[in-house]
Design an enzyme around this catalytic site. Structure first.
Site, short mmCIF file in Angstrom:
data_model
loop_
_atom_site.label_atom_id
_atom_site.label_comp_id
_atom_site.label_asym_id
_atom_site.label_seq_id
_atom_site.Cartn_x
_atom_site.Cartn_y
_atom_site.Cartn_z
N HIS A 179 100.06 57.24 -9.63
CA HIS A 179 100.48 55.90 -9.21
C HIS A 179 101.95 55.66 -9.57
O HIS A 179 102.35 54.55 -9.93
CB HIS A 179 99.61 54.82 -9.84
CG HIS A 179 99.32 53.65 -8.93
ND1 HIS A 179 98.14 53.53 -8.24
CD2 HIS A 179 100.06 52.58 -8.59
CE1 HIS A 179 98.17 52.40 -7.53
NE2 HIS A 179 99.33 51.81 -7.73
N THR A 203 92.51 54.08 -2.66
CA THR A 203 93.12 54.21 -3.99
C THR A 203 92.09 53.94 -5.07
O THR A 203 91.49 52.86 -5.11
CB THR A 203 94.31 53.25 -4.12
OG1 THR A 203 95.28 53.57 -3.12
CG2 THR A 203 94.95 53.37 -5.50
N LYS A 207 93.10 58.61 -3.05
CA LYS A 207 94.40 58.62 -3.73
C LYS A 207 94.25 58.28 -5.21
O LYS A 207 93.58 57.30 -5.55
CB LYS A 207 95.35 57.62 -3.06
CG LYS A 207 96.74 57.55 -3.67
CD LYS A 207 97.61 56.57 -2.88
CE LYS A 207 99.02 56.50 -3.41
NZ LYS A 207 99.13 55.91 -4.75
N ARG A 247 102.32 46.87 -17.49
CA ARG A 247 103.68 46.96 -16.95
C ARG A 247 104.57 45.90 -17.60
O ARG A 247 104.57 44.73 -17.23
CB ARG A 247 103.64 46.81 -15.43
CG ARG A 247 102.77 47.87 -14.78
CD ARG A 247 102.61 47.70 -13.29
NE ARG A 247 101.56 48.59 -12.78
CZ ARG A 247 101.10 48.55 -11.53
NH1 ARG A 247 101.60 47.67 -10.67
NH2 ARG A 247 100.15 49.38 -11.16
N SER A 279 100.14 49.17 2.74
CA SER A 279 99.42 48.74 1.56
C SER A 279 98.52 47.54 1.88
O SER A 279 98.87 46.69 2.70
CB SER A 279 100.41 48.36 0.46
OG SER A 279 99.76 47.71 -0.62
N TYR A 298 109.87 45.30 -10.34
CA TYR A 298 108.50 45.59 -9.90
C TYR A 298 108.42 46.98 -9.27
O TYR A 298 107.51 47.77 -9.58
CB TYR A 298 108.03 44.53 -8.91
CG TYR A 298 106.67 44.83 -8.31
CD1 TYR A 298 105.51 44.67 -9.07
CD2 TYR A 298 106.55 45.27 -6.99
CE1 TYR A 298 104.26 44.94 -8.54
CE2 TYR A 298 105.30 45.56 -6.46
CZ TYR A 298 104.17 45.39 -7.22
OH TYR A 298 102.94 45.68 -6.69
N TYR A 312 92.08 49.28 -1.84
CA TYR A 312 91.71 49.38 -3.26
C TYR A 312 90.21 49.22 -3.45
O TYR A 312 89.51 48.66 -2.60
CB TYR A 312 92.40 48.27 -4.06
CG TYR A 312 93.87 48.49 -4.30
CD1 TYR A 312 94.32 49.48 -5.18
CD2 TYR A 312 94.82 47.69 -3.67
CE1 TYR A 312 95.66 49.67 -5.41
CE2 TYR A 312 96.18 47.88 -3.90
CZ TYR A 312 96.59 48.87 -4.77
OH TYR A 312 97.93 49.07 -4.99
N ARG A 315 102.67 54.17 -13.01
CA ARG A 315 102.46 52.73 -13.15
C ARG A 315 101.09 52.38 -13.71
O ARG A 315 100.76 51.20 -13.82
CB ARG A 315 102.66 52.05 -11.79
CG ARG A 315 104.08 52.15 -11.29
CD ARG A 315 104.18 51.81 -9.80
NE ARG A 315 103.89 50.43 -9.49
CZ ARG A 315 104.75 49.41 -9.63
NH1 ARG A 315 105.96 49.64 -10.12
NH2 ARG A 315 104.40 48.18 -9.30
#
Length: 378
Positions: free
Chosen positions: A275, A155, A251, A164, A106, A24, A129, A278
Protein backbone atom coordinates in the site's frame (compact mmCIF):
# COMPACT_ATOMS: atom_id res chain seq x y z
CA UNK A 1 7.50 23.60 -16.21
CA UNK A 2 10.37 21.36 -17.28
CA UNK A 3 9.96 17.95 -15.70
CA UNK A 4 12.41 15.15 -16.41
CA UNK A 5 11.63 12.84 -13.48
CA UNK A 6 9.06 11.87 -10.89
CA UNK A 7 11.07 13.96 -8.43
CA UNK A 8 10.50 17.08 -10.54
CA UNK A 9 6.75 16.46 -10.55
CA UNK A 10 6.81 15.87 -6.79
CA UNK A 11 8.43 19.26 -6.16
CA UNK A 12 5.93 20.98 -8.44
CA UNK A 13 3.04 19.23 -6.68
CA UNK A 14 4.36 20.37 -3.31
CA UNK A 15 4.43 23.98 -4.51
CA UNK A 16 0.91 23.84 -5.92
CA UNK A 17 -1.10 21.82 -3.40
CA UNK A 18 -2.35 22.76 0.07
CA UNK A 19 -0.31 20.92 2.66
CA UNK A 20 -3.07 18.53 3.72
CA UNK A 21 -3.36 17.17 0.18
CA UNK A 22 0.35 16.94 -0.52
CA UNK A 23 1.05 15.17 2.77
CA UNK A 24 -1.83 12.77 2.17
CA UNK A 25 -0.37 11.47 -1.10
CA UNK A 26 3.29 11.84 -0.10
CA UNK A 27 3.18 10.29 3.36
CA UNK A 28 3.26 6.80 4.80
CA UNK A 29 2.46 4.96 8.00
CA UNK A 30 4.31 5.40 11.29
CA UNK A 31 7.90 6.60 10.93
CA UNK A 32 7.65 5.89 7.16
CA UNK A 33 10.42 3.29 7.22
CA UNK A 34 8.64 1.00 4.74
CA UNK A 35 7.89 3.93 2.47
CA UNK A 36 11.62 4.72 2.29
CA UNK A 37 12.55 1.04 1.82
CA UNK A 38 10.22 0.74 -1.16
CA UNK A 39 12.36 3.19 -3.11
CA UNK A 40 15.75 2.29 -1.63
CA UNK A 41 15.44 -1.47 -2.18
CA UNK A 42 14.44 -0.98 -5.82
CA UNK A 43 17.22 1.54 -6.41
CA UNK A 44 19.77 -0.87 -4.91
CA UNK A 45 19.10 -3.49 -7.61
CA UNK A 46 21.87 -3.27 -10.20
CA UNK A 47 20.96 -3.93 -13.82
CA UNK A 48 23.46 -5.81 -15.98
CA UNK A 49 24.74 -3.69 -18.85
CA UNK A 50 25.25 -5.76 -22.00
CA UNK A 51 26.77 -4.79 -25.37
CA UNK A 52 26.64 -5.72 -29.07
CA UNK A 53 23.08 -7.04 -28.89
CA UNK A 54 21.28 -5.35 -31.86
CA UNK A 55 18.71 -3.30 -29.98
CA UNK A 56 17.50 -1.11 -32.86
CA UNK A 57 13.87 -2.04 -32.21
CA UNK A 58 12.47 -2.11 -28.68
CA UNK A 59 8.90 -3.32 -28.05
CA UNK A 60 7.43 -2.28 -24.69
CA UNK A 61 3.91 -3.62 -25.33
CA UNK A 62 2.33 -6.40 -23.32
CA UNK A 63 -0.98 -8.16 -22.73
CA UNK A 64 -2.63 -8.07 -19.30
CA UNK A 65 -5.94 -9.89 -18.78
CA UNK A 66 -6.53 -10.09 -22.54
CA UNK A 67 -5.96 -6.35 -22.91
CA UNK A 68 -3.16 -5.23 -25.23
CA UNK A 69 -1.30 -2.29 -23.65
CA UNK A 70 1.52 -0.15 -25.03
CA UNK A 71 3.40 -0.43 -21.72
CA UNK A 72 3.35 -2.90 -18.80
CA UNK A 73 1.96 -0.05 -16.70
CA UNK A 74 -1.47 0.68 -15.23
CA UNK A 75 -2.34 3.93 -13.47
CA UNK A 76 -3.20 2.42 -10.09
CA UNK A 77 -5.97 3.49 -7.71
CA UNK A 78 -5.18 6.63 -5.71
CA UNK A 79 -7.87 8.18 -3.52
CA UNK A 80 -9.01 11.81 -3.70
CA UNK A 81 -7.13 12.60 -6.92
CA UNK A 82 -10.06 14.72 -8.05
CA UNK A 83 -8.73 17.17 -5.44
CA UNK A 84 -5.26 17.28 -7.04
CA UNK A 85 -6.50 18.69 -10.34
CA UNK A 86 -9.93 19.77 -11.58
CA UNK A 87 -11.93 16.54 -12.05
CA UNK A 88 -8.56 14.86 -11.75
CA UNK A 89 -9.56 11.22 -12.21
CA UNK A 90 -11.15 12.03 -15.56
CA UNK A 91 -8.02 13.90 -16.66
CA UNK A 92 -5.74 11.02 -15.67
CA UNK A 93 -7.97 8.46 -17.39
CA UNK A 94 -7.79 10.45 -20.63
CA UNK A 95 -4.00 10.58 -20.41
CA UNK A 96 -3.88 6.82 -19.90
CA UNK A 97 -6.17 6.21 -22.88
CA UNK A 98 -4.04 8.47 -25.09
CA UNK A 99 -0.99 6.35 -24.20
CA UNK A 100 -2.86 3.05 -24.65
CA UNK A 101 -2.69 1.87 -21.05
CA UNK A 102 -5.35 1.08 -18.44
CA UNK A 103 -6.58 3.35 -15.65
CA UNK A 104 -7.83 1.98 -12.31
CA UNK A 105 -10.35 4.15 -10.45
CA UNK A 106 -10.32 4.18 -6.66
CA UNK A 107 -13.52 3.61 -4.72
CA UNK A 108 -12.71 6.87 -2.92
CA UNK A 109 -12.44 9.05 -6.00
CA UNK A 110 -14.03 12.46 -6.44
CA UNK A 111 -15.26 11.61 -9.92
CA UNK A 112 -17.76 8.77 -10.00
CA UNK A 113 -17.14 5.79 -12.24
CA UNK A 114 -19.68 6.87 -14.86
CA UNK A 115 -17.98 10.27 -15.22
CA UNK A 116 -14.57 8.66 -15.74
CA UNK A 117 -15.91 6.11 -18.24
CA UNK A 118 -17.57 8.92 -20.21
CA UNK A 119 -14.32 10.92 -20.26
CA UNK A 120 -12.04 8.14 -21.47
CA UNK A 121 -11.92 5.83 -24.46
CA UNK A 122 -9.42 3.48 -22.79
CA UNK A 123 -9.82 0.45 -20.52
CA UNK A 124 -11.06 1.34 -17.03
CA UNK A 125 -10.47 -0.92 -14.03
CA UNK A 126 -12.25 -0.43 -10.71
CA UNK A 127 -10.86 -0.82 -7.18
CA UNK A 128 -12.96 -2.02 -4.24
CA UNK A 129 -12.24 -2.24 -0.49
CA UNK A 130 -13.39 -4.87 1.99
CA UNK A 131 -15.99 -3.10 4.15
CA UNK A 132 -18.74 -4.17 6.55
CA UNK A 133 -21.54 -2.85 4.35
CA UNK A 134 -21.81 -5.81 1.95
CA UNK A 135 -24.89 -4.31 0.34
CA UNK A 136 -22.89 -1.25 -0.65
CA UNK A 137 -20.13 -3.48 -2.03
CA UNK A 138 -22.64 -5.42 -4.11
CA UNK A 139 -24.06 -2.16 -5.43
CA UNK A 140 -20.61 -0.93 -6.44
CA UNK A 141 -19.90 -4.25 -8.17
CA UNK A 142 -23.15 -3.98 -10.11
CA UNK A 143 -22.36 -0.41 -11.15
CA UNK A 144 -18.84 -1.34 -12.19
CA UNK A 145 -20.18 -4.16 -14.31
CA UNK A 146 -22.87 -1.94 -15.86
CA UNK A 147 -20.30 0.73 -16.71
CA UNK A 148 -18.07 -1.79 -18.46
CA UNK A 149 -15.13 -1.88 -16.04
CA UNK A 150 -12.59 -4.28 -17.53
CA UNK A 151 -11.17 -5.62 -14.24
CA UNK A 152 -11.87 -5.49 -10.52
CA UNK A 153 -8.95 -4.70 -8.19
CA UNK A 154 -9.94 -5.94 -4.75
CA UNK A 155 -7.85 -4.33 -2.00
CA UNK A 156 -7.45 -6.60 1.02
CA UNK A 157 -4.69 -5.00 3.13
CA UNK A 158 -6.85 -2.55 5.09
CA UNK A 159 -8.72 -4.46 7.82
CA UNK A 160 -7.80 -1.44 9.95
CA UNK A 161 -6.39 1.91 8.81
CA UNK A 162 -2.64 2.46 9.07
CA UNK A 163 -1.21 5.00 11.52
CA UNK A 164 -0.55 7.99 9.27
CA UNK A 165 0.97 10.70 11.41
CA UNK A 166 1.23 13.33 8.71
CA UNK A 167 -2.55 13.53 8.34
CA UNK A 168 -2.96 14.70 11.94
CA UNK A 169 -0.24 17.33 11.55
CA UNK A 170 -1.50 18.56 8.18
CA UNK A 171 -5.16 19.06 9.11
CA UNK A 172 -6.60 16.21 7.06
CA UNK A 173 -7.63 14.73 10.40
CA UNK A 174 -7.52 15.94 13.99
CA UNK A 175 -8.98 19.00 15.72
CA UNK A 176 -9.87 22.11 13.73
CA UNK A 177 -9.22 20.20 10.51
CA UNK A 178 -11.77 22.08 8.42
CA UNK A 179 -10.44 25.51 9.39
CA UNK A 180 -6.83 24.43 8.85
CA UNK A 181 -7.65 23.11 5.38
CA UNK A 182 -9.38 26.37 4.42
CA UNK A 183 -6.39 28.41 5.53
CA UNK A 184 -4.02 26.19 3.57
CA UNK A 185 -6.20 26.45 0.47
CA UNK A 186 -6.15 30.24 0.74
CA UNK A 187 -2.37 30.08 0.58
CA UNK A 188 -2.53 28.25 -2.78
CA UNK A 189 -4.67 30.62 -4.92
CA UNK A 190 -3.97 28.79 -8.19
CA UNK A 191 -5.21 25.52 -6.76
CA UNK A 192 -8.08 27.24 -4.91
CA UNK A 193 -9.46 28.73 -8.12
CA UNK A 194 -8.87 25.83 -10.48
CA UNK A 195 -9.79 22.95 -8.17
CA UNK A 196 -11.36 24.44 -5.07
CA UNK A 197 -13.91 26.51 -7.00
CA UNK A 198 -14.03 25.32 -10.62
CA UNK A 199 -13.58 21.64 -9.67
CA UNK A 200 -16.80 21.31 -7.69
CA UNK A 201 -18.67 19.31 -6.56
CA UNK A 202 -16.18 18.01 -4.00
CA UNK A 203 -17.97 14.83 -3.11
CA UNK A 204 -16.80 11.24 -3.16
CA UNK A 205 -18.69 10.26 -6.28
CA UNK A 206 -18.79 6.48 -5.76
CA UNK A 207 -19.64 6.78 -2.07
CA UNK A 208 -22.16 9.64 -2.30
CA UNK A 209 -25.18 7.33 -2.88
CA UNK A 210 -24.73 5.72 0.54
CA UNK A 211 -23.85 8.97 2.33
CA UNK A 212 -26.58 11.07 0.73
CA UNK A 213 -26.15 14.82 1.12
CA UNK A 214 -23.54 14.31 3.83
CA UNK A 215 -20.76 13.29 1.46
CA UNK A 216 -17.91 15.66 2.22
CA UNK A 217 -14.40 14.69 3.25
CA UNK A 218 -15.09 14.44 7.00
CA UNK A 219 -18.35 12.53 6.41
CA UNK A 220 -16.51 10.03 4.27
CA UNK A 221 -13.63 9.59 6.73
CA UNK A 222 -16.09 8.82 9.53
CA UNK A 223 -18.07 6.39 7.41
CA UNK A 224 -14.99 4.54 6.18
CA UNK A 225 -13.47 4.25 9.66
CA UNK A 226 -16.73 2.72 10.87
CA UNK A 227 -16.84 0.30 7.93
CA UNK A 228 -13.38 -1.26 7.95
CA UNK A 229 -13.94 -4.97 8.56
CA UNK A 230 -11.23 -6.62 10.70
CA UNK A 231 -13.18 -9.90 10.88
CA UNK A 232 -13.01 -10.75 7.18
CA UNK A 233 -11.37 -14.01 6.07
CA UNK A 234 -10.66 -15.60 2.70
CA UNK A 235 -13.84 -17.69 2.83
CA UNK A 236 -15.85 -14.49 3.29
CA UNK A 237 -14.73 -13.31 -0.14
CA UNK A 238 -16.02 -16.19 -2.22
CA UNK A 239 -19.13 -14.20 -3.08
CA UNK A 240 -16.93 -11.59 -4.77
CA UNK A 241 -15.65 -14.22 -7.17
CA UNK A 242 -19.20 -15.42 -7.78
CA UNK A 243 -20.54 -11.89 -8.34
CA UNK A 244 -17.75 -10.69 -10.64
CA UNK A 245 -17.26 -12.59 -13.90
CA UNK A 246 -14.43 -10.43 -15.22
CA UNK A 247 -10.75 -10.43 -14.23
CA UNK A 248 -10.43 -10.37 -10.42
CA UNK A 249 -7.17 -8.97 -9.05
CA UNK A 250 -6.39 -9.17 -5.33
CA UNK A 251 -4.27 -6.21 -4.20
CA UNK A 252 -2.17 -6.10 -1.05
CA UNK A 253 -0.23 -9.40 -1.09
CA UNK A 254 3.23 -9.65 0.51
CA UNK A 255 3.32 -13.24 1.79
CA UNK A 256 3.62 -16.35 -0.41
CA UNK A 257 0.93 -18.19 1.56
CA UNK A 258 -1.52 -15.33 1.02
CA UNK A 259 -0.69 -15.50 -2.68
CA UNK A 260 -1.58 -19.21 -2.71
CA UNK A 261 -4.87 -18.38 -0.96
CA UNK A 262 -5.62 -15.89 -3.76
CA UNK A 263 -5.11 -18.74 -6.24
CA UNK A 264 -7.56 -20.89 -4.27
CA UNK A 265 -10.06 -18.04 -4.25
CA UNK A 266 -10.03 -18.12 -8.04
CA UNK A 267 -8.32 -14.77 -8.53
CA UNK A 268 -6.96 -14.00 -11.98
CA UNK A 269 -4.21 -11.79 -10.65
CA UNK A 270 -2.58 -10.31 -7.57
CA UNK A 271 -0.82 -7.06 -6.81
CA UNK A 272 2.25 -7.51 -4.64
CA UNK A 273 1.94 -4.34 -2.57
CA UNK A 274 2.41 -2.82 0.87
CA UNK A 275 0.00 0.00 0.00
CA UNK A 276 2.89 2.34 -0.75
CA UNK A 277 4.14 2.01 2.83
CA UNK A 278 0.85 3.43 4.11
CA UNK A 279 -0.34 0.47 6.21
CA UNK A 280 2.16 -1.60 8.24
CA UNK A 281 5.32 0.39 8.88
CA UNK A 282 8.08 -2.18 9.14
CA UNK A 283 6.67 -4.48 6.46
CA UNK A 284 8.86 -5.77 3.66
CA UNK A 285 9.37 -3.55 0.67
CA UNK A 286 7.59 -4.78 -2.43
CA UNK A 287 10.92 -5.39 -4.15
CA UNK A 288 11.98 -7.72 -1.32
CA UNK A 289 8.63 -9.54 -1.20
CA UNK A 290 8.02 -9.95 -4.93
CA UNK A 291 10.38 -12.82 -5.92
CA UNK A 292 9.09 -15.33 -3.37
CA UNK A 293 5.46 -14.42 -4.05
CA UNK A 294 5.94 -14.77 -7.82
CA UNK A 295 7.62 -18.14 -7.29
CA UNK A 296 4.79 -19.33 -5.05
CA UNK A 297 2.08 -18.79 -7.68
CA UNK A 298 4.09 -19.62 -10.81
CA UNK A 299 2.01 -19.23 -13.94
CA UNK A 300 -1.33 -19.82 -12.22
CA UNK A 301 -2.21 -16.11 -12.23
CA UNK A 302 -0.89 -12.72 -13.34
CA UNK A 303 1.46 -10.98 -10.91
CA UNK A 304 1.46 -7.19 -10.72
CA UNK A 305 3.42 -5.01 -8.30
CA UNK A 306 3.37 -1.47 -6.94
CA UNK A 307 5.05 0.69 -4.26
CA UNK A 308 8.29 2.59 -4.72
CA UNK A 309 8.24 2.81 -8.53
CA UNK A 310 9.59 6.20 -9.58
CA UNK A 311 11.14 5.59 -13.01
CA UNK A 312 11.10 3.43 -16.10
CA UNK A 313 14.18 1.66 -14.77
CA UNK A 314 12.17 0.76 -11.65
CA UNK A 315 9.49 -0.77 -13.87
CA UNK A 316 12.16 -2.94 -15.51
CA UNK A 317 13.46 -3.95 -12.08
CA UNK A 318 9.98 -5.05 -10.96
CA UNK A 319 9.53 -7.07 -14.14
CA UNK A 320 12.91 -8.71 -13.58
CA UNK A 321 11.83 -9.68 -10.04
CA UNK A 322 8.81 -11.55 -11.38
CA UNK A 323 6.02 -9.04 -12.10
CA UNK A 324 4.12 -9.10 -15.39
CA UNK A 325 3.25 -5.43 -15.01
CA UNK A 326 3.16 -2.60 -12.48
CA UNK A 327 0.66 -0.18 -10.98
CA UNK A 328 1.83 3.41 -10.60
CA UNK A 329 0.51 5.38 -7.65
CA UNK A 330 2.28 8.42 -6.23
CA UNK A 331 4.17 9.10 -9.45
CA UNK A 332 1.07 9.85 -11.50
CA UNK A 333 -0.62 11.69 -8.62
CA UNK A 334 2.36 14.07 -8.43
CA UNK A 335 2.24 14.63 -12.20
CA UNK A 336 -1.53 15.24 -12.11
CA UNK A 337 -1.17 17.79 -9.32
CA UNK A 338 1.67 19.53 -11.13
CA UNK A 339 0.20 19.80 -14.62
CA UNK A 340 -3.07 17.92 -14.96
CA UNK A 341 -3.68 15.61 -17.91
CA UNK A 342 -0.61 16.94 -19.74
CA UNK A 343 1.53 16.16 -16.70
CA UNK A 344 0.36 12.55 -16.56
CA UNK A 345 0.96 12.15 -20.30
CA UNK A 346 4.45 13.62 -19.91
CA UNK A 347 5.21 11.26 -17.02
CA UNK A 348 4.17 8.23 -19.08
CA UNK A 349 6.34 9.40 -21.96
CA UNK A 350 9.29 9.73 -19.57
CA UNK A 351 8.70 6.23 -18.20
CA UNK A 352 8.48 4.80 -21.73
CA UNK A 353 11.72 6.54 -22.76
CA UNK A 354 13.50 5.33 -19.63
CA UNK A 355 12.27 1.78 -20.15
CA UNK A 356 13.36 1.81 -23.78
CA UNK A 357 16.83 3.04 -22.86
CA UNK A 358 17.15 0.60 -19.95
CA UNK A 359 16.20 -2.39 -22.08
CA UNK A 360 18.54 -1.36 -24.88
CA UNK A 361 21.52 -0.94 -22.56
CA UNK A 362 20.69 -4.24 -20.86
CA UNK A 363 20.63 -6.00 -24.21
CA UNK A 364 16.87 -6.77 -24.20
CA UNK A 365 14.40 -6.02 -26.98
CA UNK A 366 10.97 -6.93 -25.57
CA UNK A 367 9.18 -7.17 -22.25
CA UNK A 368 9.30 -10.95 -22.61
CA UNK A 369 13.11 -10.75 -22.48
CA UNK A 370 13.04 -9.27 -18.98
CA UNK A 371 13.68 -11.72 -16.17
CA UNK A 372 16.01 -12.18 -13.21
CA UNK A 373 18.98 -12.57 -15.56
CA UNK A 374 18.87 -8.81 -16.20
CA UNK A 375 19.86 -8.12 -12.60
CA UNK A 376 23.49 -8.21 -11.50
CA UNK A 377 23.87 -10.39 -8.38
CA UNK A 378 27.19 -8.86 -7.35
Amino acid sequence: MIATSTGDFRLAARRRLPRFLFDYVDGGAGAEATLRRNEADLEALAIRQRVLRDVREIDLSCTLFSQRLSLPIVLGPVGLTGMYARRGEAQAARAAADRDIAFCLSTVSVCALDEVVAASSGPIWFQLYVIRDRGFMRDLLARAKAQGARALVFTVDMPVPGMRRRDAHSGLSGPWGGIRRLLQAAGRPGWAWDVGIRGRPHILGNVAPVLGKASGLEDFMGWLAANFDPTVEWRDLEWIREAWDGPLIVKGILDPEDARDAVRLGADGIVVSNHGGRQLDGALSTARALPSVAEAVGDRLTVLADSGIRSGADVVRMLALGAHGVLLGRAWAYALAAAGEAGVARLLDLFAAEMRTTLALAGARTIADVDMSLLDPR
